[in-house]
Design a protein around this motif. Structure first.
Motif, PDB file in Angstrom:
ATOM      1  N   ALA A  71      74.602  22.000  82.410  1.00 33.33           N
ATOM      2  CA  ALA A  71      74.081  21.771  83.762  1.00 33.33           C
ATOM      3  C   ALA A  71      74.764  22.755  84.704  1.00 33.33           C
ATOM      4  N   PHE A  72      74.026  23.179  85.718  1.00 33.78           N
ATOM      5  CA  PHE A  72      74.548  24.119  86.707  1.00 33.78           C
ATOM      6  C   PHE A  72      75.092  23.348  87.902  1.00 33.78           C
ATOM      7  N   ASN A  73      76.415  23.419  88.094  1.00 33.55           N
ATOM      8  CA  ASN A  73      77.054  22.813  89.262  1.00 33.55           C
ATOM      9  C   ASN A  73      76.882  23.781  90.426  1.00 33.55           C
ATOM     10  N   ALA A  74      75.899  23.517  91.258  1.00 25.25           N
ATOM     11  CA  ALA A  74      75.543  24.435  92.336  1.00 25.25           C
ATOM     12  C   ALA A  74      76.431  24.284  93.559  1.00 25.25           C
ATOM     13  N   PHE A  75      77.320  23.311  93.549  1.00 23.72           N
ATOM     14  CA  PHE A  75      78.278  23.162  94.647  1.00 23.72           C
ATOM     15  C   PHE A  75      79.532  23.982  94.365  1.00 23.72           C
ATOM     16  N   ASN A  76      80.061  23.864  93.145  1.00 24.23           N
ATOM     17  CA  ASN A  76      81.238  24.648  92.746  1.00 24.23           C
ATOM     18  C   ASN A  76      80.867  25.993  92.139  1.00 24.23           C
ATOM     19  N   HIS A  77      79.580  26.192  91.872  1.00 24.84           N
ATOM     20  CA  HIS A  77      79.059  27.397  91.240  1.00 24.84           C
ATOM     21  C   HIS A  77      79.716  27.664  89.884  1.00 24.84           C
ATOM     22  N   THR A  78      79.622  26.669  89.035  1.00 21.63           N
ATOM     23  CA  THR A  78      80.096  26.778  87.661  1.00 21.63           C
ATOM     24  C   THR A  78      79.020  26.272  86.724  1.00 21.63           C
ATOM     25  N   LEU A  79      79.116  26.691  85.475  1.00 22.21           N
ATOM     26  CA  LEU A  79      78.218  26.204  84.430  1.00 22.21           C
ATOM     27  C   LEU A  79      79.011  25.204  83.598  1.00 22.21           C
ATOM     28  N   GLU A  80      78.528  23.979  83.507  1.00 22.42           N
ATOM     29  CA  GLU A  80      79.237  22.944  82.778  1.00 22.42           C
ATOM     30  C   GLU A  80      78.526  22.616  81.465  1.00 22.42           C
ATOM     31  N   TYR A  81      79.306  22.280  80.453  1.00 26.33           N
ATOM     32  CA  TYR A  81      78.730  21.861  79.166  1.00 26.33           C
ATOM     33  C   TYR A  81      79.545  20.715  78.600  1.00 26.33           C
ATOM     34  N   ARG A  82      78.895  19.958  77.731  1.00 26.95           N
ATOM     35  CA  ARG A  82      79.555  18.815  77.112  1.00 26.95           C
ATOM     36  C   ARG A  82      80.230  19.243  75.820  1.00 26.95           C
ATOM     37  N   ASP A  83      81.500  18.914  75.706  1.00 31.04           N
ATOM     38  CA  ASP A  83      82.275  19.156  74.488  1.00 31.04           C
ATOM     39  C   ASP A  83      82.789  17.798  74.016  1.00 31.04           C
ATOM     40  N   GLY A  84      81.981  17.129  73.169  1.00 29.77           N
ATOM     41  CA  GLY A  84      82.295  15.765  72.791  1.00 29.77           C
ATOM     42  C   GLY A  84      82.168  14.864  74.005  1.00 29.77           C
ATOM     43  N   ARG A  85      83.248  14.185  74.366  1.00 31.74           N
ATOM     44  CA  ARG A  85      83.227  13.317  75.537  1.00 31.74           C
ATOM     45  C   ARG A  85      83.717  14.038  76.784  1.00 31.74           C
ATOM     46  N   GLU A  86      84.144  15.265  76.632  1.00 31.65           N
ATOM     47  CA  GLU A  86      84.692  16.005  77.764  1.00 31.65           C
ATOM     48  C   GLU A  86      83.648  16.915  78.394  1.00 31.65           C
ATOM     49  N   LEU A  87      83.873  17.223  79.673  1.00 29.91           N
ATOM     50  CA  LEU A  87      83.079  18.219  80.377  1.00 29.91           C
ATOM     51  C   LEU A  87      83.924  19.465  80.561  1.00 29.91           C
ATOM     52  N   MET A  88      83.352  20.607  80.205  1.00 28.53           N
ATOM     53  CA  MET A  88      84.034  21.882  80.367  1.00 28.53           C
ATOM     54  C   MET A  88      83.198  22.770  81.277  1.00 28.53           C
ATOM     55  N   ALA A  89      83.864  23.694  81.979  1.00 24.46           N
ATOM     56  CA  ALA A  89      83.150  24.531  82.938  1.00 24.46           C
ATOM     57  C   ALA A  89      83.510  25.999  82.761  1.00 24.46           C
TER      58      ALA A  89
END
Length: 222
Positions: A71-89
């Motif tokens: 998902a694109f975090n358009a407020f922080n301008h980062t690209l986030e992805y799911r790594d198991g139960r964690e969110l990485m950016a």
């Protein structure tokens, strides 16, 4: 039945290995930073341009991780992805870009475009690539919630913003239809062509789809 089971196991094995390989490549190519799942619980709306869906992360011309939940975090301008139960950016510069909603309505984002007043630390949606390149600078800002009840002055909400930029030879033009601004960027001859194309194809130069078509037509004439 036994042949079917063996085939099923083989497909599952290939799929699992491919998913593990994709995840390993993501960890090897650019280590993402862990982020909170919802750091803005008090703000109305979402910081994401679209919610999490399958997409692709582009590390380079040779390395792309596909079928990743992003998902694109358009407020922080980062690209986030799911790594198991964690969110990485990933921030711009760590990756070349990404594709949102790859299977339904693909949106191709790239980094490295120098947005006036902001710089290159942005992901922008690439709409047209060519002599004239059209990008959509999508972002979210936090505003006072217009739907808040009286006395709730501190209530906040996310608001979508889209700015179209045309790039040529590294120079950026925030899309405006004023003649003076267009002539300064495009020149008299190209401005004349813009008017002719607009009349010929009945283009509304305030509509994104028509602006995109115009830039494609301009590139075709070069």
């Amino acid at each position: 039945m036994k042949k079917f089971s063996l085939l099923f196991l083989l497909i599952a094995f290939i799929y699992t290995n491919n998913a593990l390989a994709q995840l390993q490549m993501m960890r090897d190519q650019a280590t993402g930073n862990p982020v909170m799942a919802n750091p803005y619980p008090e703000v109305k709306g979402s910081q994401y341009w679209t919610e999490f869906d399958q997409g692709s992360i582009i590390f380079s011309e040779r390395d792309t991780a596909e079928e990743v939940v992003i998902a694109f975090n358009a407020f922080n301008h980062t690209l986030e992805y799911r790594d198991g139960r964690e969110l990485m950016a990933y921030s711009p510069g760590r990756i070349n870009g990404f594709i949102l909603n790859a299977k339904s309505a693909p949106q191709f984002f790239r980094s490295g475009y120098n947005i006036p007043g902001v710089g290159t630390n942005r992901f922008v949606e690439l709409l047209v690539d060519g002599e004239y390149t059209l990008v959509n600078h999508k972002y979210k800002k936090m505003i006072d919630d217009p739907g808040a009840t009286y006395g709730s002055q501190r209530a906040k909400a996310f608001s979508n913003v889209e700015d179209l930029y045309v790039f040529k030879d590294g120079e950026a033009f925030l899309w405006k239809t004023r003649k003076k601004a267009m002539v300064e960027f495009f020149g008299d001859e190209v401005y004349k062509s813009i008017n002719e194309l607009s009349n010929t194809y009945n283009l509304d130069l305030k509509e994104k789809t028509d602006i995109r078509r115009l830039i494609m037509l301009l590139n075709a004439d070069r």
